[in-house]
Design an enzyme around this catalytic site. Structure first.
Site, PDB file in Angstrom:
ATOM      1  N   LYS A 149     -10.120  12.930   8.082  1.00  0.00           N
ATOM      2  CA  LYS A 149      -9.620  12.538   9.404  1.00  0.00           C
ATOM      3  C   LYS A 149      -9.551  13.755  10.317  1.00  0.00           C
ATOM      4  CE  LYS A 149      -6.506   8.782   8.028  1.00  0.00           C
ATOM      5  NZ  LYS A 149      -7.115   7.698   8.813  1.00  0.00           N
ATOM      6  N   ASP A 165       1.559   6.393   5.429  1.00  0.00           N
ATOM      7  CA  ASP A 165       0.606   5.458   4.834  1.00  0.00           C
ATOM      8  C   ASP A 165       1.130   4.791   3.555  1.00  0.00           C
ATOM      9  OD1 ASP A 165      -1.773   4.294   5.563  1.00  0.00           O
ATOM     10  OD2 ASP A 165      -2.999   5.582   4.273  1.00  0.00           O
ATOM     11  N   ARG A 196      -7.683  -0.452   1.205  1.00  0.00           N
ATOM     12  CA  ARG A 196      -8.218  -1.735   0.719  1.00  0.00           C
ATOM     13  C   ARG A 196      -8.678  -1.628  -0.731  1.00  0.00           C
ATOM     14  NH1 ARG A 196     -12.570  -1.951   5.441  1.00  0.00           N
ATOM     15  NH2 ARG A 196     -10.880  -0.788   6.436  1.00  0.00           N
ATOM     16  N   LYS A 233       0.856  -1.187   0.000  1.00  0.00           N
ATOM     17  CA  LYS A 233       0.000   0.000   0.000  1.00  0.00           C
ATOM     18  C   LYS A 233       0.894   1.239   0.000  1.00  0.00           C
ATOM     19  CE  LYS A 233      -3.239   2.625   2.953  1.00  0.00           C
ATOM     20  NZ  LYS A 233      -4.132   2.641   4.133  1.00  0.00           N
TER      21      LYS A 233
HETATM   22  N1  BES Z   1      -4.271   4.633   6.866  1.00  0.00           N
HETATM   23  C1  BES Z   1      -5.368   4.344   7.691  1.00  0.00           C
HETATM   24  C2  BES Z   1      -5.064   3.343   8.801  1.00  0.00           C
HETATM   25  C3  BES Z   1      -4.110   3.784   9.876  1.00  0.00           C
HETATM   26  C4  BES Z   1      -4.587   4.255  11.079  1.00  0.00           C
HETATM   27  C5  BES Z   1      -2.764   3.635   9.712  1.00  0.00           C
HETATM   28  C6  BES Z   1      -3.714   4.613  12.075  1.00  0.00           C
HETATM   29  C7  BES Z   1      -1.873   4.007  10.712  1.00  0.00           C
HETATM   30  C8  BES Z   1      -2.352   4.491  11.899  1.00  0.00           C
HETATM   31  C9  BES Z   1      -6.506   3.770   6.854  1.00  0.00           C
HETATM   32  O1  BES Z   1      -6.572   4.172   5.544  1.00  0.00           O
HETATM   33  C10 BES Z   1      -7.766   4.192   7.534  1.00  0.00           C
HETATM   34  O2  BES Z   1      -7.968   5.359   7.645  1.00  0.00           O
HETATM   35  N2  BES Z   1      -8.564   3.246   7.975  1.00  0.00           N
HETATM   36  C11 BES Z   1      -9.769   3.535   8.656  1.00  0.00           C
HETATM   37  C12 BES Z   1     -10.814   2.548   8.213  1.00  0.00           C
HETATM   38  C13 BES Z   1     -12.180   2.849   8.724  1.00  0.00           C
HETATM   39  C14 BES Z   1     -12.725   4.086   8.035  1.00  0.00           C
HETATM   40  C15 BES Z   1     -13.057   1.672   8.442  1.00  0.00           C
HETATM   41  C16 BES Z   1      -9.499   3.415  10.157  1.00  0.00           C
HETATM   42  O3  BES Z   1      -8.809   2.489  10.536  1.00  0.00           O
HETATM   43  O4  BES Z   1      -9.969   4.246  10.897  1.00  0.00           O
HETATM   44 ZN    ZN Z   2      -4.752   4.762   4.672  1.00  0.00          ZN
HETATM   45 ZN    ZN Z   3      -7.648   6.017   5.338  1.00  0.00          ZN
END
Ligand code: BES
Ligand code: ZN
Ligand code: ZN
Length: 513
Positions: free
Chosen positions: A284, A295, A358, A272
């Site tokens: 966010k 990321d 994903r 990724k």
């Molecule tokens: N890049 C983030 C995941 C992440 C979170 C990486 C904290 C490193 C530290 C990912 O793309 C994301 O934002 N995932 C969301 C998914 C949710 C919306 C279902 C998450 O984990 O909050």
């Molecule tokens: Zn992400």
């Molecule tokens: Zn994300």
């Protein structure tokens, strides 16, 4: 930093610093250390008797030799308790050693990790050498190119490390361990550098160019695909994520061909590579958002691993695919409620634009299969839920195949990384149901790391596949011996090990030709 094994008497070593490892529960000097102690008129035994040094893990005591022996300084280094000692402790000690040596401005080092002669080595020679070398290199890692130099700061370069071992040590195994340790550590440092760069520098284009430059250096085949090509491949999920940014998406394909003929098994490594994840329209919160430059750590891990694989040259073929883009909110960004069509024809309802990794990986996984990969491993900073489940210490492992999962878990163990499996069970499948498309891109709050894995599984076409969720492990806020704050290089060593072990277990078939 020239690193070699020697079996010469430590008291004769002409070095700036001689480090001596000692176990907490076995502090009595062996006969060689007694020779050294005598030459130093009992300094070492005095330090031990007075309990100035107790041998606790990472405890150190620095002694000046005042030229009574050729070594200028002695550093006693605690190895901790024997029963807790393993290769990762040795790596930590070696890392601490180069840190200390640099601080003391010592350029030539002797490292005598096990001072008791005749005792069985607590590790295989190859492992001891490899983990020492990894530690020596990782201990020196810094990312400082954006900071002005402090005044009296000098550029100290350690030139030589001589590792004192028992005369019985197999020199070939030891030398191979040093060589592999160097390749892996350099792969980790390369990966850390990429991740530590800010997103205004490490744009999708620049990350793709870094991959290309590495491939040219290491003689790997490389191809960079841009938006038009992704459109031709009908990668609707990947393109949906990328459309909000002014930076064009890039998909990089790297190939390592180590098998002697067309093998029927090929490993696909997928990373990724979100150079920044704002969350998109599902923005966010501001606090901590700067960390989302991390990321692209999955892609960086795959790049680091490929660079080490190109050095180590295991007899196996590997295809690496990096899905690189930026997740931004804008007038042309994808929206919650959008329906995207993946390369494999499945439709996805976007319920949250922050679950973008994903979507990118979905198309990359399909593409890996199309290119002929038979065994897949992806690395991704995929879910905050994985951080909640395992914290910053363990990488989450999800897989559709128990034997491939076992291979990767064992590779993690052998490589000295912490991996932990989570269940990828049909019972979670309902959470990804959509009213309007084949799948939703999020499955609600419960078991978020698992449902993300279930989502990816829909794109692997039943191939053996392991997903490494490095969201918690890709960066650290706590410096340690092998580590400064920031990127860790998580998953690099595991990926290299998994590829090497795969070639070992298939080497009969692969080398028959
Ligand atoms: N890049 C983030 C995941 C992440 C979170 C990486 C904290 C490193 C530290 C990912 O793309 C994301 O934002 N995932 C969301 C998914 C949710 C919306 C279902 C998450 O984990 O909050
Ligand atoms: Zn992400
Ligand atoms: Zn994300």
């Amino acid at each position: 930093m020239k690193t070699e094994m020697i079996t010469r008497k430590p008291e004769t070593l002409e070095v700036d610093l001689l480090a001596v490892g000692m176990f907490e529960d076995d502090l009595t000097p062996g006969s060689s250390l007694k020779v050294l102690d005598d030459a130093l008129e009992g300094q070492i035994s005095a330090v031990l008797e007075d309990k100035i040094f107790k041998g606790k893990k990472e405890e150190t005591a620095l002694l000046h030799t005042f030229r009574r022996i050729p070594a200028r300084k002695i550093l006693l280094m605690g190895l901790g308790k024997k029963e807790k000692f393993d290769k990762t402790v040795l790596r930590d000690i070696a890392a601490l050693l180069t840190k200390k040596a640099k601080k003391e401005k010592c350029l030539k080092i002797g490292f005598w990790p096990f001072q008791k002669e005749g005792e069985k080595l607590p590790l295989k020679e190859y492992s001891a050498a490899r983990f020492i070398k990894e530690g020596l290199v990782l201990g020196l890692y810094e990312f400082k190119q954006y900071k002005a130099k402090e005044e009296e700061e000098e550029d100290i370069q350690i030139t030589a490390v001589k590792i004192v071992m028992d005369p019985e040590t197999d020199n070939d195994d030891f030398t191979k361990g040093i060589k592999d340790g160097k390749s892996i550590a350099e792969g980790i440092c390369f990966s850390r550098d990429l991740v530590n760069e800010p997103a205004n520098k490490m744009t999708p284009e620049n990350l793709a160019l870094e991959a290309e430059a590495m491939a040219r250096r290491k003689d790997l085949k490389v191809e960079i695909m841009d938006r038009e090509e992704l459109e031709k491949l009908e990668m609707g999920c990947f393109l949906g994520v990328a459309q909000g940014s002014i930076h064009e998406p890039k998909m990089v394909v790297l190939r390592y061909e180590g098998a002697s003929k067309d093998p029927d098994q090929v490993i696909g490594l997928i990373g990724k590579g979100l150079t920044f994840d704002t969350g998109g329209i599902s923005l966010k919160p501001a606090a901590g958002m700067e960390e989302m430059k991390t990321d692209m750590a999955g892609a960086a891990a795959v790049m680091g691993a490929m660079s080490a694989i190109a050095d180590i040259r295991p007899p196996v073929n590997v295809i690496a695919i990096l899905g690189i883009c930026e997740n931004m909110p804008s007038h042309r960004a994808y929206r919650p409620g959008d329906i995207l069509k993946a390369m494999n024809g499945k439709t996805v309802e976007v319920l949250n634009t922050d679950a973008e990794g994903r979507l990118v990986l979905a198309d990359c996984l399909t593409f890996a299969g199309r290119l002929g990969a038979t065994h897949l491993i992806d690395a991704a900073t995929l879910t905050g839920a994985c951080v909640i489940a395992l914290g910053n210490h363990y990488t989450g492992v999800l897989s559709n195949n128990s034997s491939w999962r076992k291979t990767v878990l064992e590779a993690g163990e052998a490589a000295g990384e912490r991996l932990w499996p989570l269940p990828l069970d049909e019972v979670y499948k309902d959470q990804l149901k959509s009213d309007v498309a084949d799948l939703a891109n999020v499955g609600g709050r419960p078991a978020g790391a698992i449902t993300a894995g279930m989502f990816l599984e829909a794109f692997v076409d039943e191939r053996p596949w392991v997903h490494l969720d490095i969201a918690g492990t890709a960066r650290t806020s706590k410096p340690a011996s092998t580590q400064q704050k920031g990127a860790t290089g998580a998953a690099v060593a595991t990926l290299v090990q998994a590829v090497s072990d795969f070639s070992d277990s298939h080497s009969d078939e692969l080398t028959k030709a």
